[in-house]
Design a protein around this motif. Structure first.
Motif, short mmCIF file in Angstrom:
data_model
loop_
_atom_site.label_atom_id
_atom_site.label_comp_id
_atom_site.label_asym_id
_atom_site.label_seq_id
_atom_site.Cartn_x
_atom_site.Cartn_y
_atom_site.Cartn_z
N TRP A 171 0.83 -1.21 0.00
CA TRP A 171 0.00 0.00 0.00
C TRP A 171 0.86 1.25 0.00
O TRP A 171 0.55 2.25 -0.66
CB TRP A 171 -0.92 -0.03 1.21
N THR A 172 1.98 1.22 0.72
CA THR A 172 2.88 2.37 0.75
C THR A 172 3.44 2.66 -0.64
O THR A 172 3.56 3.82 -1.04
CB THR A 172 4.05 2.12 1.72
N ARG A 173 3.78 1.61 -1.35
CA ARG A 173 4.31 1.79 -2.72
C ARG A 173 3.26 2.40 -3.65
O ARG A 173 3.61 2.97 -4.69
CB ARG A 173 4.77 0.44 -3.28
N ALA A 174 2.00 2.29 -3.30
CA ALA A 174 0.93 2.82 -4.15
C ALA A 174 0.76 4.33 -4.02
O ALA A 174 0.09 4.93 -4.86
CB ALA A 174 -0.40 2.13 -3.80
N THR A 175 1.34 4.95 -3.01
CA THR A 175 1.09 6.38 -2.76
C THR A 175 1.39 7.27 -3.96
O THR A 175 0.55 8.10 -4.35
CB THR A 175 1.88 6.85 -1.52
N PRO A 176 2.57 7.18 -4.61
CA PRO A 176 2.81 8.06 -5.78
C PRO A 176 1.83 7.80 -6.91
O PRO A 176 1.38 8.74 -7.57
CB PRO A 176 4.25 7.70 -6.18
N TRP A 177 1.49 6.53 -7.14
CA TRP A 177 0.52 6.22 -8.19
C TRP A 177 -0.85 6.79 -7.86
O TRP A 177 -1.53 7.37 -8.71
CB TRP A 177 0.41 4.70 -8.38
N ARG A 178 -1.28 6.64 -6.62
CA ARG A 178 -2.60 7.16 -6.23
C ARG A 178 -2.63 8.68 -6.35
O ARG A 178 -3.65 9.26 -6.76
CB ARG A 178 -2.94 6.73 -4.80
N SER A 179 -1.53 9.33 -6.00
CA SER A 179 -1.47 10.79 -6.11
C SER A 179 -1.57 11.23 -7.56
O SER A 179 -2.30 12.18 -7.90
CB SER A 179 -0.17 11.32 -5.49
N LEU A 180 -0.84 10.54 -8.45
CA LEU A 180 -0.88 10.89 -9.87
C LEU A 180 -2.26 10.62 -10.47
O LEU A 180 -2.78 11.44 -11.24
CB LEU A 180 0.20 10.10 -10.61
N ILE A 181 -2.85 9.48 -10.11
CA ILE A 181 -4.18 9.16 -10.64
C ILE A 181 -5.21 10.18 -10.15
O ILE A 181 -6.06 10.66 -10.92
CB ILE A 181 -4.59 7.73 -10.22
N LEU A 283 1.03 7.58 12.47
CA LEU A 283 0.90 6.48 13.42
C LEU A 283 -0.56 6.21 13.77
O LEU A 283 -0.84 5.41 14.65
CB LEU A 283 1.71 6.78 14.69
N ASP A 284 -1.48 6.87 13.04
CA ASP A 284 -2.90 6.61 13.25
C ASP A 284 -3.35 5.55 12.24
O ASP A 284 -2.70 5.31 11.23
CB ASP A 284 -3.71 7.89 13.06
N PRO A 285 -4.46 4.86 12.51
CA PRO A 285 -4.94 3.85 11.57
C PRO A 285 -5.23 4.43 10.20
O PRO A 285 -5.75 5.54 10.07
CB PRO A 285 -6.22 3.33 12.24
N ASP A 286 -4.90 3.69 9.16
CA ASP A 286 -5.14 4.11 7.78
C ASP A 286 -6.49 3.54 7.34
O ASP A 286 -6.60 2.38 6.93
CB ASP A 286 -4.01 3.60 6.87
N GLU A 287 -7.52 4.37 7.40
CA GLU A 287 -8.88 3.90 7.10
C GLU A 287 -9.06 3.57 5.62
O GLU A 287 -9.82 2.67 5.27
CB GLU A 287 -9.89 4.96 7.54
N VAL A 288 -8.37 4.29 4.74
CA VAL A 288 -8.51 4.02 3.30
C VAL A 288 -7.91 2.65 2.97
O VAL A 288 -8.46 1.89 2.17
CB VAL A 288 -7.86 5.13 2.47
N TYR A 289 -6.77 2.33 3.60
CA TYR A 289 -6.18 1.00 3.40
C TYR A 289 -7.13 -0.08 3.89
O TYR A 289 -7.32 -1.11 3.23
CB TYR A 289 -4.85 0.93 4.16
N ALA A 290 -7.76 0.15 5.04
CA ALA A 290 -8.70 -0.83 5.58
C ALA A 290 -9.87 -1.04 4.63
O ALA A 290 -10.29 -2.18 4.38
CB ALA A 290 -9.19 -0.37 6.95
N GLU A 291 -10.41 0.04 4.07
CA GLU A 291 -11.54 -0.09 3.14
C GLU A 291 -11.11 -0.81 1.86
O GLU A 291 -11.85 -1.63 1.31
CB GLU A 291 -12.07 1.30 2.78
N THR A 292 -9.89 -0.52 1.40
CA THR A 292 -9.39 -1.16 0.18
C THR A 292 -9.21 -2.66 0.37
O THR A 292 -9.52 -3.46 -0.52
CB THR A 292 -8.07 -0.51 -0.25
#
Length: 327
Positions: A171-181, A283-292
């Motif tokens: 999921w961390t590796r997806a951050t630049p792709w998600r930002s560009l999309i 350090l807070d829960p990543d809700e978008v990752y959980a939904e994905t």
């Protein structure tokens, strides 16, 4: 400064740390978190090096846990590294025999008081990180599905055992792709009817991006296999033609939009230290990752690169794609 302790105790390790700080002239800790690394001898060098690089941004106490020789007598060896060569403090703990099965009892007294704890498995992590003894000590638990033999099935297991605070480098590796999309979708565009992610076989980041897009846009998103490196193309089907983001070299992406001039943007593949530093920023829960994760299916929907996805139903008016959360 490096201090080696053989057949030692946590009390002796704590005393050695205090003595080392006194000799270096700094009595205060100045740590923002404790990072627990669960690894082995083969992977410990790369993992600790990545942690030390990330510690330049996030000063922390690094506790590397290595279980060795399960049939040997219980013994604890420690290697303590403090000083200019290592930001913060690094403690490599080698646990022999049955002691390796109770690593949490060794780690607990060495946690920096009143700061968050992050546990990281650079290689094969547990199916339910929150129920692992070392994962239970942490507010954040970081795994890497890409290091597993079956990355997609690892994501499925992580989805089934998810607890707030879990995350994965996929999921961390997806951050630049998600930002560009998301930046691409901020522009006026015709309705999307389907999507496609092309990436190397077994790429968990591609699986997560496909699930994220399907969830947010309400359209079917297929997975096709390419030669890589990593993700090579993201395609959106519209009535006016395909909108494509391609990245063939792992460094630069090109946006192809029908009727417009192609545009290029830097999109390099990041190393482990950069991924770890990003995860330590929140350090807070990543809700978008959980939904994905809830949209990760039991079987990977990968098609050969030459095969076109067939029978994709047209969607109605899609929902707007929100910008990804800062992480």
């Amino acid at each position: 400064m490096t201090i080696d302790l053989t057949d030692t105790t946590t009390g002796a390790i704590d005393h050695a740390l205090n003595e080392a700080r006194r000799r270096l002239g700094g009595m205060t800790l100045g740590m923002v978190l404790t990072l627990i690394i669960v690894t082995d001898e083969a992977a410990q060098y790369d993992a600790i090096r990545a942690a030390n690089q990330a510690a330049r941004e996030h000063p922390c106490r690094v506790l590397a846990v290595i279980a060795r020789k399960a049939k040997a007598d219980s013994r604890l060896d420690a290697e303590i590294r403090v000083g200019e060569s290592s930001p913060g403090e690094t403690i490599v703990l080698r646990m022999y025999g049955p002691l390796g099965q109770h690593a949490d009892s060794v780690i607990a007294p060495l946690l920096v008081p009143d700061v968050p704890v992050v546990t990281w498995w650079p290689d094969n992590g547990p199916e339910i990180p929150a129920k692992d003894p070392l994962g239970a000590l942490a507010q954040r638990r970081v795994t890497d599905a890409a290091a597993a033999e079956a990355p997609h099935h690892t994501l499925v297991a992580l989805a089934e055992g998810y607890q707030p605070g879990d995350t994965d480098f996929g999921w961390t590796r997806a951050t630049p792709w998600r930002s560009l999309i998301a930046a691409t979708m901020d522009q006026p565009h015709p309705p999307f009817t389907a999507g496609e992610i092309a990436a190397e076989e077994g790429n968990p980041t591609a699986d997560l991006i496909a699930a994220w897009l399907s969830l947010r846009l309400g359209i079917p998103v297929s997975r096709t296999v390419s030669t890589g490196p990593g993700i090579t193309k993201v395609t959106f089907t519209t009535q006016d033609g395909n909108i494509e983001i391609t990245r063939a070299d792992g460094r630069t992406a090109t946006l192809h939009w029908p009727g417009r001039i192609d545009r290029m943007v830097a999109l390099h593949r990041r190393d482990t230290a950069e991924l770890l530093a990003e995860e330590l920023r929140r350090l807070d829960p990543d809700e978008v990752y959980a939904e994905t994760l809830t949209h990760i299916t039991a079987a990977p929907a990968e098609l050969p690169a030459a095969q076109e996805p067939a029978g994709l139903p047209a969607a109605g008016e899609p929902a707007e794609l929100p910008a990804p959360p800062e992480s």
